[in-house]
Scaffold this motif. Structure first.
Motif, PDB file in Angstrom:
ATOM      1  N   PHE A  53       0.502  -4.547  -0.250  1.00 56.53           N
ATOM      2  CA  PHE A  53       1.208  -3.389   0.304  1.00 56.53           C
ATOM      3  C   PHE A  53       0.703  -3.099   1.718  1.00 56.53           C
ATOM      4  CE2 PHE A  53       1.610  -2.931  -4.268  1.00 56.53           C
ATOM      5  CZ  PHE A  53       2.955  -2.613  -4.405  1.00 56.53           C
TER       6      PHE A  53
ATOM      7  N   GLY B 143       5.260   0.106   0.689  1.00 55.94           N
ATOM      8  CA  GLY B 143       5.735  -1.261   0.885  1.00 55.94           C
ATOM      9  C   GLY B 143       5.716  -1.680   2.340  1.00 55.94           C
TER      10      GLY B 143
ATOM     11  N   HIS C 106       9.331  -5.103  -5.887  1.00 52.10           N
ATOM     12  CA  HIS C 106       7.900  -5.167  -5.589  1.00 52.10           C
ATOM     13  C   HIS C 106       7.149  -4.005  -6.212  1.00 52.10           C
ATOM     14  CE1 HIS C 106       4.475  -5.463  -2.424  1.00 52.10           C
ATOM     15  NE2 HIS C 106       4.249  -6.276  -3.422  1.00 52.10           N
TER      16      HIS C 106
END
Length: 407
Positions: A87, A102, A280
């Motif tokens: 991240f 993200g 994700h």
């Protein structure tokens, strides 16, 4: 303002729903790569979850559970398959709850909320949300930069230095809480500082009552509200129509009966549950604990996504009665046991020096036998006795309140 951020905002709602639910199975597969989701969704066939009805069959994850889950399995409670180092930034919020940011452009989905509030590329924005450990400052910073704005990372407080920045850079936009905007304006007026460049604002994180809205507008600033969380970023936002808030793209928002995962009837107040479509870092049916209701029809601004009324209170109505906690999900369980009942509300009062409970129940088939059955269920579910009072269908307020503590 009549333009829209992109064509997705004005597509047919059926096309949007088809897009969201065609992408959901992939997101579910990604979620189930994380151990906590794998356990919660054990036996699920992601390919079968392609509708709101199917999604409503999945368990909710309550935000109130996250601190304990994160503590037990740091940092993300086993709900994120990706490594923390994948991240861009790593935050914490009170609880603590740990939140990753993200690496994609506009990771908090806020650019279209700023656009709806009148912000445009090359605008200069004074961002007064905190940049320290919590994601608030970065949510609005990243969103404004994704839109093409220049950002002054001011954070809250230190009004004297803020005035220097405002007078030097002449920002046209403000992002922050409505309370701090008023503090800035009041302090500028009393000290003779020039903040007149600020013409528009996107505010969040605190109540923005009509009286304060009118005051801000009278000072020449067009302010809009946004609803978001540190977990999901911007969830819904106000537009020029000033009719509730439009739900953001790439999110599936449900309104459920507090304490359950069951969708409410159209227009009823309930708890906000959000599913995000970021493989994700997916969220699957995250129950936020905030109440709202869906407004019918599309917005007059031309955006076609679901509209909500905005923040209408908290769904966590847990009350302690005679030393025992009573929770909304227990009241929901009583409703499931008796199909003849509509809305329920447990009213907690004091009789003399003792706690007392009355379960108010909507029904069109009231009888002494049903009253006795419900009283038995009340005791079985809550381990406490209480009286049952029948009311006619529709008599209880549509405000999402399940437990009313009137002590």
């Amino acid at each position: 303002m009549t333009a829209h951020y992109d064509a997705r905002e004005t597509r047919e709602q059926a096309a949007r729903e088809a897009d969201l639910f065609s992408r959901l199975p992939e997101v579910l597969r990604a979620a189930m790569a994380a151990p906590a989701y794998a356990e919660r969704l054990r036996g699920l066939d992601p390919a079968a979850v392609t509708s709101r009805t199917a999604l409503a069959g999945l368990p909710v994850l309550r935000k109130s559970e996250l601190p304990a889950l994160h503590k037990a399995s740091a940092p993300f409670g086993g709900f994120v398959a990706a490594e923390p180092g994948s991240f861009a930034r790593l935050f914490t919020s009170p609880g603590p709850i740990f939140e990753p940011e993200g690496r994609q452009a506009d990771p908090w989905r806020g650019a279209r909320a700023l656009f709806a509030a009148g912000f445009r590329p090359d605008d200069i924005v004074l961002n007064t949300f905190s940049y320290h450990l919590t994601p608030g400052g970065f949510i609005f910073d990243a969103s404004a930069r994704a839109l093409g704005c220049a950002v002054i990372p001011a954070g809250p407080g230190n009004t004297e230095q803020q005035f220097e920045l405002i007078e030097a850079y002449r920002p046209i936009g403000y992002s922050g809480t409505p309370d701090f905007l008023k503090i800035l304006l009041d302090a500028a007026a009393s000290s003779g500082r020039d903040v007149s460049s600020i013409k528009r604002a996107l505010v969040s994180g605190a109540a923005f009552p009509p009286s304060l809205q009118a005051e801000i507008k009278a000072r020449g600033i067009d302010a809009y509200q946004a609803f978001g969380t540190a977990d999901l970023g911007l969830i819904a936002f106000e537009t020029e129509a000033r009719e509730g808030m439009v739900v953001n793209e790439d999110l599936i928002l449900e309104i459920v009966k507090p304490g359950t995962g069951d969708p409410v009837a159209p227009g009823d107040v309930g708890e906000i549950v959000v599913t995000s479509l970021d493989p994700h870092h997916p969220w699957i049916r995250l129950a936020l604990g905030d109440l709202t209701a869906v407004l019918p029809g599309p917005s007059r601004c031309g955006r076609t996504n679901m509209r909500i009324k905005g923040w209408m209170g908290r769904a966590d109505q847990t009350a302690k009665v005679k030393g025992m906690f009573i929770r909304p999900e227990q009241i929901a369980e009583i409703g499931k046991r008796h199909s003849a009942l509509g809305r329920l509300r447990l009213v907690v009062t004091r009789q003399g020096e003792t706690d007392a409970m009355t379960l108010k129940a909507e029904t069109s088939v009231a009888s002494d036998a049903l009253r006795e059955e419900i009283a038995t269920s009340l005791r079985a579910v809550t381990k406490l006795g209480g009286s049952v009072e029948f009311v006619s269908p529709g008599a209880l307020p549509n405000d999402g309140k399940v437990i009313a503590d009137e002590r």
